[in-house]
Structure formats: structure tokens, C-alpha cells
Write a protein that holds these residues in place. Structure first.
Motif, PDB file in Angstrom:
ATOM      1  N   UNK A 230       0.852  -1.617  -0.165  1.00 15.65           N
ATOM      2  CA  UNK A 230      -0.050   0.845   0.351  1.00 15.65           C
ATOM      3  C   UNK A 230       1.046   1.013  -0.014  1.00 15.65           C
ATOM      4  N   UNK A 231       0.570   2.461   0.300  1.00 13.09           N
ATOM      5  CA  UNK A 231       0.958   3.740   0.222  1.00 13.09           C
ATOM      6  C   UNK A 231       1.246   3.685   1.999  1.00 13.09           C
ATOM      7  N   UNK A 232       1.380   3.605   2.503  1.00 12.45           N
ATOM      8  CA  UNK A 232       1.217   3.957   3.970  1.00 12.45           C
ATOM      9  C   UNK A 232       2.420   4.575   3.991  1.00 12.45           C
ATOM     10  N   UNK A 233       4.062   3.411   3.362  1.00 19.78           N
ATOM     11  CA  UNK A 233       5.285   4.229   4.004  1.00 19.78           C
ATOM     12  C   UNK A 233       5.537   5.796   3.136  1.00 19.78           C
ATOM     13  N   UNK A 234       4.758   5.894   2.292  1.00 18.66           N
ATOM     14  CA  UNK A 234       4.728   7.282   1.108  1.00 18.66           C
ATOM     15  C   UNK A 234       3.947   8.234   1.898  1.00 18.66           C
ATOM     16  N   UNK A 235       3.003   8.079   3.173  1.00 19.98           N
ATOM     17  CA  UNK A 235       2.073   8.724   3.442  1.00 19.98           C
ATOM     18  C   UNK A 235       2.613   9.696   4.649  1.00 19.98           C
ATOM     19  N   UNK A 236       3.611   7.990   5.642  1.00 19.24           N
ATOM     20  CA  UNK A 236       4.522   8.379   6.997  1.00 19.24           C
ATOM     21  C   UNK A 236       5.812   9.256   6.086  1.00 19.24           C
ATOM     22  N   UNK A 237       6.041   9.193   5.409  1.00 17.24           N
ATOM     23  CA  UNK A 237       7.088  10.076   4.847  1.00 17.24           C
ATOM     24  C   UNK A 237       6.751  11.480   4.682  1.00 17.24           C
ATOM     25  N   UNK A 238       5.858  11.770   3.336  1.00 18.44           N
ATOM     26  CA  UNK A 238       5.038  12.912   3.400  1.00 18.44           C
ATOM     27  C   UNK A 238       4.930  14.010   4.635  1.00 18.44           C
ATOM     28  N   UNK A 239       4.447  12.939   5.924  1.00 15.55           N
ATOM     29  CA  UNK A 239       3.942  13.484   6.923  1.00 15.55           C
ATOM     30  C   UNK A 239       5.450  13.782   7.897  1.00 15.55           C
ATOM     31  N   UNK A 240       6.333  13.106   7.599  1.00 13.78           N
ATOM     32  CA  UNK A 240       7.702  13.646   7.997  1.00 13.78           C
ATOM     33  C   UNK A 240       8.315  15.107   7.668  1.00 13.78           C
ATOM     34  N   UNK A 241       7.622  15.230   6.241  1.00  9.16           N
ATOM     35  CA  UNK A 241       8.210  16.621   5.628  1.00  9.16           C
ATOM     36  C   UNK A 241       7.690  17.924   6.245  1.00  9.16           C
ATOM     37  N   UNK A 242       6.643  17.623   6.991  1.00 11.74           N
ATOM     38  CA  UNK A 242       5.816  18.317   6.726  1.00 11.74           C
ATOM     39  C   UNK A 242       5.870  20.090   8.505  1.00 11.74           C
ATOM     40  N   UNK A 243       5.205  20.885   8.513  1.00 10.55           N
ATOM     41  CA  UNK A 243       5.538  21.443  10.033  1.00 10.55           C
ATOM     42  C   UNK A 243       4.837  21.696  10.582  1.00 10.55           C
TER      43      UNK A 243
END
Length: 337
Positions: A230-243
Motif C-alpha cells: 500500500x501507500x502507508x510508507x509514502x504517507x508517513x514520509x510526507x507527514x515527516x516533511x511537514x510542519x
């Protein structure tokens, strides 16, 4: 709760009625038994059969049954000294009322699941529940009422928690366990947001994936596929790049998920409306991960039109994860063969 304090607040006429005095004694006795500081241990004999009128007899002002149920649940976990006067008990009632006012979505029909979508305008946009309100009812919220973080971390958690409440119907948050679960979901997501950009992903067990799925679902965020491919890894990577400052609403978290989904969103958008949205290309299916991993689908220029036609007959929710799209594409092959 002090019986004399309740009687002292009564009108003269009310206090002269022996039935009213007995109702007060009964209500206060049960509150004393419930409020022992330990949740979910109240004996059946000490539970109210009529929460609204029992709480009124204890000296508080309320008429809503859902609110009364929430207050009783909070009393079960409260310390007696925090609710032993009408004034203190009323403070708990008022705090819970403020929270339930935020959760103003329509109750679903029997047999229909809660939507977890904000469809009803906020009736109190300038009166969101505060940290004091959640503390007053005894909510255990990681990063807020439990192990509080910095001011910025607390502000972000409170803002996202309040925004998540807007997606709820009152009966979805009329117990401390439900409010605590929402707070846990908020903390889980914002802890990842607070991680450094590009922070390594932990190895995710099946229970870890289920916990992430529950967290996003509780907030009303859709499109997260927690399966192995699935895309969970991708989602978690995007979250960590946010403020943190950009992660204080459900819509902002949803935007991050949509960003991670990318090409997959193009496919679900086409299912939702094939007139105004462009048809997915073979490259889109490749970028969405449909042609790789378990249950991979073979999508080529020779069959793309037929697969898109199958997608067009569905709704967005039918194809909002890799697994669902692969199922549709592979079903095309079975039908074709």
C-alpha cells in the motif's frame, strides 16, 4: 458529593418535598460510589437508570440524554473531591457540553456507518473546546493532558483534536474512551509530523499497520492503504516533511495523504467523474504501484482503454487504494479470458 451542598442550592419549595430530598441522597450516594478515580469499575447497583434526572437531583442543569451519558462515563473515572459540590459537577457538565456541541454531525440511520465527514457547519466557531475542558472531564490525551509537549506541540494537537471533533456525531464521543481514542490518533499522526524530514521508517508489524489505519479513520482521513504494498510508507514520509503549523486540520492531513497518493488519486478522481477528469495513462498506473508488488496487474497500451472503462463504472471509494485498483484490473483479465 456533599448532600448539604446540593440542598443548600435548592429552592425552598423544592427542599420541602421529601421525594426531592430522597432523590438527591440517592444520586449523591451513587456519584460517591462511581467517582473513585478508577474507570469502568462501577457496580450495576450504583449506575443511574435515569441519568438526566439523577444528575438534576445532584444539583446540575442539563436535559440532553447524550450529554448525561457522557457525564456519567466521566464520573466513573473521576476523583470524588473534583465533583463533590454542585458547582464542580456543573463544571464537568459544561465542559462535556462544549465538546459535544463541537461534534454536531447528524446521527446515521440504523445500520449505516458514521461518515466521519464534516458536513454540518460549526455552530460555535469561536468557542472550540479548550485544554481545560478536556482536563475537566478527565480525558487522557497524549501530548496534552498526559505527558504534555511544548506549547507549539500542544497547540497543534488541540487544534487537530477540535477539528476532528467536527467530523463526529455526538454519540461518537459520549464516552471518555472515544475521546481518548481520538486524542491518541491525533498524537500518533502529529508525532510523525514532528519527526525530522526523511526520518527512517520503523519496521511496521501488522498491528502497527492496523493502528495507523485506525488513527486515520478516526480523524476522517481517507485513501491510506496500510497493506504491505500500500501507500502507508509514502504517507508517513510526507507527514515527516511537514510542519506542525501546517498539520492542524483534518483537511491538511488529507492533503498530505493525497500528495502521497499522487497517481492513485488521478485514478479515483476518474472513477468519480470521467467527464471533467482526465483518463489515467499506463504511466499513472505504474506510478501508482498497480503493476508491481503482490497481485500486480499487467496494464499496457493494448488494454488501458478497457481497464479505464471498468474504472469509469465505479465510484471513487471503489478504487482509492492500490489493492482495490489491482482487484479491478485483474478482474478485467478474468472476465476477458
Amino acid at each position: 458529593q456533599d448532600v448539604f451542598a446540593v440542598i443548600d442550592a435548592m429552592s425552598n419549595i423544592t427542599a420541602k418535598d421529601v421525594a426531592n430530598l430522597q432523590a438527591t441522597v440517592d444520586a449523591v450516594t451513587k456519584i460517591g460510589a462511581m467517582a473513585d478515580g478508577t474507570a469502568n469499575n462501577t457496580l450495576a447497583a450504583n449506575r443511574f437508570t435515569d441519568p438526566v434526572n439523577s444528575l438534576k437531583a445532584a444539583g446540575v442543569n442539563l436535559s440532553n440524554a447524550t450529554l448525561a451519558n457522557g457525564v456519567v462515563d466521566a464520573l466513573d473515572a473521576a476523583q470524588f473531591n473534583n465533583v463533590n459540590t454542585p458547582k464542580r459537577l456543573q463544571a464537568l457538565v459544561d465542559a462535556y457540553a462544549k465538546i459535544l456541541t463541537e461534534a454536531n454531525e447528524s446521527e446515521p440511520s440504523d445500520g449505516v456507518s458514521y461518515a466521519n465527514v464534516n458536513l454540518v457547519p460549526d455552530a460555535t466557531p469561536s468557542g472550540d473546546p479548550t485544554l481545560v475542558d478536556f482536563s475537566t472531564i478527565g480525558a487522557v490525551l497524549p501530548g496534552l493532558t498526559s505527558s504534555p509537549g511544548s506549547s507549539a506541540e500542544q497547540n497543534a494537537r488541540l487544534a487537530l483534536l477540535d477539528d476532528g471533533l467536527k467530523n463526529k456525531a455526538a454519540t461518537q464521543v459520549d464516552s471518555l474512551s472515544e475521546i481518548n481514542a481520538l486524542g491518541t490518533a491525533v498524537d500518533k499522526i502529529l508525532t510523525r509530523v514532528a519527526a525530522p524530514t526523511g526520518a527512517a521508517l520503523p519496521t511496521l508489524s501488522d498491528s502497527d499497520r492496523s493502528a495507523w489505519e485506525a488513527a486515520f479513520k478516526n480523524l476522517g482521513v481517507t485513501g491510506v492503504d496500510v497493506s504491505i504494498d500500500g501507500n502507508l510508507d509514502d504517507v508517513l514520509n510526507v507527514l515527516s516533511s511537514a510542519e506542525l503549523s501546517g498539520a492542524t486540520t483534518v483537511a491538511q492531513i488529507q492533503s498530505m495523504v493525497d500528495l502521497a497518493r499522487g497517481a492513485l488519486l488521478k485514478i479515483s478522481n476518474y472513477a468519480a467523474d470521467s467527464v471533467t477528469n482526465p483518463a489515467p495513462t499506463v504511466t499513472d498506473y505504474i506510478n501508482a504501484g498497480i503493476t508491481t508488488g503482490s497481485n500486480a496487474a499487467n496494464i499496457t497500451t493494448a488494454n488501458i482503454d478497457a481497464i479505464n472503462a471498468a474504472i469509469d463504472r465505479l465510484s471513487a471509494s471503489d478504487v482509492d487504494t492500490k489493492t482495490k485498483v489491482k482487484t479491478v484490473a485483474n478482474a478485467y483479465y478474468r472476465d476477458w479470458e
